[in-house]
Design an enzyme around this catalytic site. Structure first.
Site, PDB file in Angstrom:
ATOM      1  N   HIS A 145       0.863  -1.180   0.000  1.00 24.21           N
ATOM      2  CA  HIS A 145       0.000   0.000   0.000  1.00 24.21           C
ATOM      3  C   HIS A 145       0.901   1.231   0.000  1.00 24.21           C
ATOM      4  O   HIS A 145       1.761   1.386   0.867  1.00 24.21           O
ATOM      5  CB  HIS A 145      -0.894  -0.017   1.251  1.00 24.21           C
ATOM      6  N   HIS A 192      -0.156   2.436  11.661  1.00 19.97           N
ATOM      7  CA  HIS A 192       0.811   3.518  11.475  1.00 19.97           C
ATOM      8  C   HIS A 192       1.001   4.323  12.750  1.00 19.97           C
ATOM      9  O   HIS A 192       0.057   4.539  13.514  1.00 19.97           O
ATOM     10  CB  HIS A 192       0.266   4.442  10.372  1.00 19.97           C
ATOM     11  N   TYR A 250     -15.042   5.563   4.237  1.00 15.16           N
ATOM     12  CA  TYR A 250     -13.580   5.518   4.168  1.00 15.16           C
ATOM     13  C   TYR A 250     -13.121   4.066   4.259  1.00 15.16           C
ATOM     14  O   TYR A 250     -13.632   3.289   5.078  1.00 15.16           O
ATOM     15  CB  TYR A 250     -12.981   6.354   5.295  1.00 15.16           C
ATOM     16  N   HIS A 305      -5.506  12.052  14.586  1.00 17.89           N
ATOM     17  CA  HIS A 305      -4.466  11.157  15.070  1.00 17.89           C
ATOM     18  C   HIS A 305      -3.185  11.974  15.121  1.00 17.89           C
ATOM     19  O   HIS A 305      -2.576  12.264  14.096  1.00 17.89           O
ATOM     20  CB  HIS A 305      -4.307   9.947  14.147  1.00 17.89           C
ATOM     21  N   HIS A 317      -2.668   4.400  14.858  1.00 17.08           N
ATOM     22  CA  HIS A 317      -3.965   4.388  14.196  1.00 17.08           C
ATOM     23  C   HIS A 317      -3.915   3.395  13.037  1.00 17.08           C
ATOM     24  O   HIS A 317      -2.862   2.874  12.693  1.00 17.08           O
ATOM     25  CB  HIS A 317      -4.345   5.784  13.702  1.00 17.08           C
TER      26      HIS A 317
END
Length: 452
Positions: A295, A338, A353, A368, A374
């Site tokens: 990703h 992350h 989302y 965040h 998160h």
């Protein structure tokens, strides 16, 4: 409104030196400030950068107007005061909070509320007085601004409407901005907002001491992301005649002041320059994505950036997550888990989302902050890994999320932390994540034993 829309015209380009006349011949030829301007107009310059900024960064425009903007009564503190706007973040108005935060959409009020009264700060960092920092605001409104205009002396506004179109009259002309589009009103421009659809809700990012620019494309090449030609600047349009008790509302150091004058500030018959309001349709963004594995980082979807002096580090990036094809093989396709040295404020214009199956709603928001963990919620994670043998390419459609990302650590306003729309159960979306660890398929020769 129909007649206004029929007359609406734009000039394409980003960072161009534009010229526009509402009446042919209104622009002076060969100089900026002649002894007597055509049509008896006044010449007035608006500077968005210091006079001596490098030419490639210098921004200014010349406005040719029926009366100069200096023609007003003294400014006085606005009554009633607006107590939910902040431009200098400290312990008196905001708090630090490393917890993952999420807000449900705020309701549009039933009582008459225009853009000025419906605007409130959620979080930010730095100071407009020191010309370094940012603020993130949200707004809910149900009526247009009548006989008044707003001027932000603190910084640039980036508008992201989420519900309801926004009709913006500026000194350079008019912009109609729909959900799925954005608009930037640079520091110092006077503007007035009407609401063609009645109710409206959205987000506003504000930056101090910088202006937005297009990100460098690097190895992507010469094309892609937001194309300069898709940005639209207004064309000259003006109002004339007496407007008794017209009010200028000026945001200065986070406080609101008002001054009276007897004419519309939108009396600019012609203008030229590169310091100008503009709009952009997010649906024209050309996204780039991984085509084999993994990703990609969200920075590849940056629409606009306000850089700091440190290369590659942004005061504020505006990043979107638009419809696109997801094709990566052997890959967890939603955003990865992350912890980021940058702080991420997210909003949702429409749809869902991809990393949040539930709870993140259009018109809502999440924050965040720096190094706060998160990532995808439990439902998204479990549903994704369950499709391990059915990972055909598919198109993500019907969605438009965005992120304001900053190198600065935001402080959160007291009222945002005390809001009835704050989702106190947000953390629960990750509590269900369970361990999938198993040694069965693991080559134990590559694992260091803890048994001594």
């Amino acid at each position: 409104m129909g007649e206004k829309l029929a007359d609406l015209q734009y000039q394409p380009g980003f960072g161009n030196h534009f010229s526009s006349e509402a009446i042919p011949g209104a622009l002076p030829r060969d100089q900026n400030s002649p002894l007597v301007c055509p049509l008896g107009l006044y010449a007035e310059q608006i500077s968005g950068t210091s006079f001596t900024s490098p030419r490639k960064l210098n921004q200014r425009s010349w406005l040719y107007r029926i009366k100069p903007s200096v023609t007003h009564e003294p400014f006085k503190p606005r009554v009633p005061a607006h107590t939910r706007l902040v431009s200098e973040f400290d312990a008196s108005n905001s708090r630090t909070n490393p917890t993952q935060l999420r807000w449900r959409p705020e309701d549009v009020p039933d009582s008459p509320t225009d853009f000025v009264d419906g605007l409130y700060t959620v979080c930010g960092a730095g100071s407009s007085f020191l010309r370094h920092g940012f603020a993130i605001h949200m707004y809910t409104a149900n009526k247009g601004m009548k006989d008044s205009a707003f001027c932000n002396a603190d910084g640039d506004f980036l508008f992201v409407p989420q519900a309801g179109r926004v009709w913006i009259e500026t000194e350079c002309g008019r912009l109609l901005v729909s959900p799925g589009e954005i608009a930037v009103i640079p520091q110092g421009f006077r503007f007035s907002i009407d609401l063609p659809d009645g109710k409206s809700r959205g987000y506003v990012a504000e930056i101090y001491g910088a202006h937005f620019q297009l990100p460098d494309l690097g190895p992507i090449g010469a094309n892609g992301l937001a194309a300069p030609r898709d940005f639209l600047a207004p064309t000259a349009w003006f109002e004339e005649g007496l407007r008794p008790d017209y009010t200028i509302v000026q945001k200065f150091g986070g406080e609101l002041f008002t001054a009276k004058q007897d004419f519309s500030p939108f009396n600019v018959v012609a203008w030229h320059g590169n310091y100008v309001p503009y709009k952009y349709d997010l649906h024209k963004f050309c996204p780039y994505n991984t085509v084999l594995v993994d990703h990609g980082d969200p920075s590849v979807n940056t629409v606009l950036t306000a850089p700091t002096d440190k290369p590659g580090v942004a005061l504020l990036d505006f990043v979107i997550f638009p419809p696109r094809w997801l094709v990566a093989e052997h890959t967890f396709r939603p955003p990865y888990y992350h912890r980021n040295c940058m702080s991420e404020f997210m909003g949702l214009i429409y749809g869902a989302y991809e990393a949040k199956a539930d709870g993140f709603l259009p018109g809502g928001a999440s924050l965040h902050s720096c190094m706060t963990p998160h990532g995808p919620d439990t439902t998204t994670y479990e549903a994704t890994i369950a499709r391990v043998n059915a990972m055909a390419p598919y198109k993500l459609t019907g969605t438009m999320a965005f992120m304001f990302e900053s190198a600065l650590i935001p402080r959160v306003c007291h009222w945002a932390l005390e809001s009835p729309f704050l989702d106190h159960d947000y953390y629960q979306c990750w509590i269900g994540l369970k361990s999938h660890f198993s040694r069965i398929a693991l080559d134990e020769t590559n694992v260091e034993s803890t048994d001594k």
